[in-house]
Design an enzyme around this catalytic site. Sequence first.
Site, PDB file in Angstrom:
ATOM      1  N   CYS B  28     -17.091  53.000 -21.159  1.00 61.14           N
ATOM      2  CA  CYS B  28     -16.208  53.381 -20.065  1.00 61.14           C
ATOM      3  C   CYS B  28     -15.673  52.136 -19.355  1.00 61.14           C
ATOM      4  CB  CYS B  28     -16.945  54.262 -19.060  1.00 61.14           C
ATOM      5  SG  CYS B  28     -15.965  54.608 -17.591  1.00 61.14           S
ATOM      6  N   LYS B  55     -22.682  66.872 -20.021  1.00 55.62           N
ATOM      7  CA  LYS B  55     -23.235  66.252 -18.815  1.00 55.62           C
ATOM      8  C   LYS B  55     -24.516  66.929 -18.347  1.00 55.62           C
ATOM      9  CE  LYS B  55     -18.636  64.889 -17.459  1.00 55.62           C
ATOM     10  NZ  LYS B  55     -17.459  65.096 -16.674  1.00 55.62           N
ATOM     11  N   VAL B  68     -18.636  58.456 -14.220  1.00 56.15           N
ATOM     12  CA  VAL B  68     -19.308  57.172 -14.023  1.00 56.15           C
ATOM     13  C   VAL B  68     -18.218  56.183 -13.585  1.00 56.15           C
ATOM     14  CG1 VAL B  68     -21.207  57.571 -15.641  1.00 56.15           C
ATOM     15  CG2 VAL B  68     -19.033  56.634 -16.499  1.00 56.15           C
ATOM     16  N   GLU B  80     -17.162  56.230  -7.748  1.00 53.30           N
ATOM     17  CA  GLU B  80     -15.803  55.664  -7.816  1.00 53.30           C
ATOM     18  C   GLU B  80     -15.924  54.149  -7.969  1.00 53.30           C
ATOM     19  OE1 GLU B  80     -12.580  57.377  -7.534  1.00 53.30           O
ATOM     20  OE2 GLU B  80     -14.003  58.964  -8.029  1.00 53.30           O
ATOM     21  N   SER B  81     -15.420  53.611  -9.087  1.00 51.52           N
ATOM     22  CA  SER B  81     -15.671  52.200  -9.414  1.00 51.52           C
ATOM     23  C   SER B  81     -15.251  51.257  -8.293  1.00 51.52           C
ATOM     24  CB  SER B  81     -14.990  51.792 -10.717  1.00 51.52           C
ATOM     25  OG  SER B  81     -13.591  51.916 -10.623  1.00 51.52           O
TER      26      SER B  81
END
Lengths: 235, 238
Positions: B28, B55, B68, B80-81
């Site tokens: 990802c 999931k 993720v 949330e990155s």
Amino acid sequence: MSEKAYSKGSSCPSGQGKLRLYSMRFCPYSERVRLVLAHKDIDYDTININLYSKPEWYLEKNERGAVPTVEQPDGRLVYDSVVASEYLDDFFMQNRLTPDDPYDKACGKLLLEKFGKVQSAQYKAGFGSKGQDKDAIQDMWVALDFFESQLKGDFFGGNNIKMADLMMWPWFERLSPTMELTNEKFPMDRFPKLQAWVERMHEQPAVKKAALDPRIHVGYSRTHFDGNPDVDHGL
Amino acid sequence: MSQKALAKGSTLPPLEKGKLRLYSMRFCPYAQRTRLVLEHKNIPYETVNVNLKEKPDWFLEKNPLGLVPIVEHDDKIVYESAVCDDYLDELFKTNPLTPADVYRKARERILADGFHKVTTPFYKVLRSKGQDKELLEEFYKALDRYEKDLTEPFFGGNNLSMLDYHLWPWFERLGIMAKITGQALPKDRFPCLSAWMDRMKQEPTVRKTMFSNEMHGAFLSSFATGTPDYDVGLDANL
């Protein structure tokens, strides 16, 4: 300085040596920055932009052609609403809006991410469907359930108003006009905490300064429904 | 801790007090941003990889969005990155990634926020299996802005900043895009970005979190079948 919006063919007004906000009176995103400026007592000039007939010079300020944009007297430019709000909070130290604790700050940002559902439902209920979409109203209530559950203190920021409160406020300001346009009622029993927060927010100096009367919101929306949005409505 | 992705029905491995955990997926790009930040700041962490097709219920309890990366420690959950990355940079003071100058910080945010204009055509090109030349041009057009803004060795200036890590994962995947389209990133159109990519590939953090074109290709192929192999490469020595 006139509040009338600048349109295509206009010239960019010359600077007055003050911070400048490019805005549109009815834009909720622009209102976010007006709230921050009001909360922090920052002196600034407003240049309203006609989003339906954008002046050519405005694309040099913000290549997305969107409002709000903040411009420092030396020409430094920051957009859009969240980046500009955070920038102003970093640059002007008084009446700080960003939580000091990193986790509280992160939680505030995640709240805003979730708030997107409220924003899109409200848009659909009002402008998107000329007040006809009843499902959108229901979607808005469902989205608001989360915020009702998250409100633990007087404000989303806890005991004091913080960035998250101001970032979300413009959509709560537009709740009563949306109700009028859609012929619906705000379910106060479902949202007692939000109702109390709304009343508390109405008392905030920043909100008193930056908010518009619901009737003017309704009037503007009607010009939109008629296909002729009047960004100077009420002036 | 095993790197194998945990799926529905799996038990959540307990998280020890005081330890920081990253919920991730090896391929990802959003989770890779956070891995880059963790490595850059030498933050000790453990990884739990998640099967994003099947999931686990415990995963959806942590992040109802079901995505993720997620950072968890001491009952605190952040997802949330971009939010995770800022959070980590504020919590841990070593090797700061956020510019100290508030205007520079804002300008970098503008570029970060606008990057979806690059990632959207990026995925369109991959989905079209590289057949659509117009889509590729759309992708290059979106990259033009970043080429124009890259006036220093890194987006962060003389040293890399959060923005460099924010953008990197998609540039890492340009190798596999080139294989699919038959066209590498044109160096004459993107001289600054090309030089930046070479520079980034020398960074220890990038080398640590990077996958080869072959691995990216293997994952992408499995993704196209509808049954992504999140564990590709784990059993062999690739």
